[in-house]
Design a protein around this motif. Sequence first.
Motif, short mmCIF file in Angstrom:
data_model
loop_
_atom_site.label_atom_id
_atom_site.label_comp_id
_atom_site.label_asym_id
_atom_site.label_seq_id
_atom_site.Cartn_x
_atom_site.Cartn_y
_atom_site.Cartn_z
N ASN A 1 -0.19 7.47 13.76
CA ASN A 1 -0.03 7.30 12.33
C ASN A 1 1.07 8.34 12.12
O ASN A 1 1.42 9.49 12.54
CB ASN A 1 -1.47 7.73 11.57
N VAL B 1 -5.12 12.89 2.02
CA VAL B 1 -4.10 11.67 2.21
C VAL B 1 -4.40 11.00 0.63
O VAL B 1 -5.67 10.99 0.55
CB VAL B 1 -4.75 10.74 3.40
N GLU C 1 0.55 5.48 0.86
CA GLU C 1 -0.27 6.28 1.83
C GLU C 1 0.58 7.59 1.80
O GLU C 1 1.59 7.75 2.31
CB GLU C 1 -0.63 5.82 3.07
N LYS D 1 -4.00 7.47 -1.34
CA LYS D 1 -3.99 6.28 -0.63
C LYS D 1 -4.22 5.23 -1.76
O LYS D 1 -5.26 5.07 -2.54
CB LYS D 1 -5.14 5.98 0.46
N THR D 2 -3.31 4.29 -1.90
CA THR D 2 -3.51 3.16 -2.78
C THR D 2 -3.47 1.89 -2.07
O THR D 2 -2.41 1.62 -1.25
CB THR D 2 -2.62 3.20 -3.89
N VAL D 3 -4.52 1.05 -1.96
CA VAL D 3 -4.37 -0.17 -1.11
C VAL D 3 -4.93 -1.24 -2.04
O VAL D 3 -6.18 -1.11 -3.07
CB VAL D 3 -5.45 -0.29 0.11
N SER E 1 0.82 -1.25 0.22
CA SER E 1 0.05 0.06 0.08
C SER E 1 0.81 1.35 -0.12
O SER E 1 1.98 1.24 0.49
CB SER E 1 -0.80 -0.09 1.18
N LEU F 1 0.00 10.44 -6.66
CA LEU F 1 -0.26 9.00 -6.12
C LEU F 1 -0.43 8.17 -7.60
O LEU F 1 0.11 7.07 -7.25
CB LEU F 1 -1.58 9.23 -5.38
N THR G 1 8.01 4.88 6.27
CA THR G 1 7.61 6.12 6.34
C THR G 1 8.73 7.25 5.86
O THR G 1 9.60 7.14 6.58
CB THR G 1 6.92 6.90 7.44
N GLU H 1 -8.63 12.71 5.74
CA GLU H 1 -8.88 11.75 6.43
C GLU H 1 -8.35 12.18 7.81
O GLU H 1 -7.43 13.32 7.98
CB GLU H 1 -7.89 10.62 6.02
N ARG I 1 4.01 6.72 2.97
CA ARG I 1 4.31 5.76 3.78
C ARG I 1 3.84 4.50 3.00
O ARG I 1 3.00 4.42 2.24
CB ARG I 1 3.34 5.72 4.90
N TYR I 2 5.09 3.46 2.75
CA TYR I 2 4.72 2.25 2.22
C TYR I 2 4.55 1.28 3.10
O TYR I 2 5.41 1.11 4.30
CB TYR I 2 5.86 2.07 1.19
#
Lengths: 346, 346
Positions: free
Chosen positions: A294, A271, A177, A273-275, A175, A228, A317, A288, A307-308
Amino acid sequence: MRRKAMRIAIIGFGGVGRAFLRLLKDKKDELKEINPQVNYVIDYMGGIYDPEGIDIEKLADFSEKNRDITKYPIGGSPEITFDSMLANKDVDVVIEMTPTNKDTGEPGMTHIIKSLENGFHVVTSNKGPILLGYKKLKEIARKNNVQLGIGCTSGGALPTINAGIIDMAGSNILSIEGVLNGTTNFILNEMESTGVEYQEALKKAQQAGIAETDPTLDVEGWDTATKLLILTNVLMNEEKTLDDIKVEGITSIKVSDIQEAAENGQKYKLVGKTVRKEDKLEMSVRLEKLNPDNPLYGVDGKNKAVRYTSDTLGDLTIIGGASGVTPAAASILRDLINIYMGCKFV
Amino acid sequence: MRRKAMRIAIIGFGGVGRAFLRLLKDKKDELKEINPQVNYVIDYMGGIYDPEGIDIEKLADFSEKNRDITKYPIGGSPEITFDSMLANKDVDVVIEMTPTNKDTGEPGMTHIIKSLENGFHVVTSNKGPILLGYKKLKEIARKNNVQLGIGCTSGGALPTINAGIIDMAGSNILSIEGVLNGTTNFILNEMESTGVEYQEALKKAQQAGIAETDPTLDVEGWDTATKLLILTNVLMNEEKTLDDIKVEGITSIKVSDIQEAAENGQKYKLVGKTVRKEDKLEMSVRLEKLNPDNPLYGVDGKNKAVRYTSDTLGDLTIIGGASGVTPAAASILRDLINIYMGCKFV
């Protein structure tokens, strides 16, 4: 023994291009091993060509006062173009810094493709071509056994691409973020610390030169989405487009929301984000509420962070990334050095 | 077409060594391009040699149950030693994972020097030789045109060395500041969150398997000092020793100190710090009260972090680094891949 020079063509000579030239000048001694030699500086009006290497100090002085480089006394001419460089082939690395066009990628796309096909490494600050065709460009680079450095296109001085490729080597990124946009970060901070509403905070950011006169790209989340998207396609080997991202900005947030969150010890951040959920990739940009545990919670002001999470190397991060043309130029120089040192990005 | 294999000798087969073998097994498909082939596994009792490559799956199964690898049926023998590998020379990379000796660096020091001199790349988890002679080892590696990967020696999965060399390429690191020890971080957290005194929190850390039975190295600051020393010597091109660092631990802190800090919104962390002041380098390890705007403030529990400041790329803080043998092994694999990909660390 004189070392073989690394011959450079600078294509696009705006703020970052000029900062890059100053950096080559200021770091001349440190860069002795690489021995950079700028053979071309080209922009839309024409360019400068010196097969023995342009005198960087002289050009830096000249370009402080004069924006028309075709008037540069030694080798400046409207006749010097990208195509004349291609014809001469006396270049090892092309630094592509023309303005971004997110619809066509041009003229950067053509510059990058032709440079790679001619066996030149490319380092670029141009988001357009990377957004629209990274996978294709990567293939072309591989086929021609040259490198493509894109660190500047997603976070500038913050080494998002380096960290994802080199620092996470051997692990799978699960992921991504990130707090990737300094302007919205500044606005949200301003609202929290002074209690003013969004419009007022935006005005302050504009007065401070942080937000642009038309702030849409930043405040509506598109700048974050762009970064992103690049990180996702490059680090997770995808071919997504902006249409695949659910994008929301920060324009409708109220001070009361921020204060309510603060009472619970939380902070709002924009944020990206890719999940990966099962076999589907979910991509979003939205406000968020982050808890203090966090690592993105503390990313304040003009800082950026990403952050990966990974399978074998845990989380990583990275926080930082000075803003402005000099750090952006320094991120170009970083790619150049790493390519010289032999790192493979494609 | 079958790719040429990357021939590996594993020297030292403890927890990290076995985890590394499991990683090679689990990531077999992903590592197809590199095509790692383990020709040797050697520890103090002897070793295993198979010039066609040891069957990793079989050895992984065997070594789960049996610690004496000389009993391994295919090629296991007390006669297989580091010297027999040197004599055969059928190796591209030596992974040096023998136990650390901080006084002599042996046997790791000899292993690394001889490996480099014989033209093998080296990746090591062994702090001793790096602490005692990094500059010398770097020279030997350069002279023999091979690489020396030391990422595991300072932070393990947290890519402190990568970040300092690759992510900060082209900039000068002006200071290093890190929360580099998970055990002390855990103890300080425990004291803050549950209000117990130091001895009680230490006991908890020991019960949780986080602190060792003899916790001196961690709680007196020497583990932090060791990592800080490696980072300083490697990234700032110094030849300092542990004697150059002012080291204080966490053993005399009281809960009341922590609570007083918390009332001011501050947190105590054991911070290792190197700062250049005029022409002098100041190095220290000590408890510091951090404000929330310090990116190290939020580094909790078993996390680690380091922050670099630089001349042209701004600040970079990296946070993360899972603990344990698998992340440590993954950091070895990371160095191996980056060396294969052509990155230069020396």
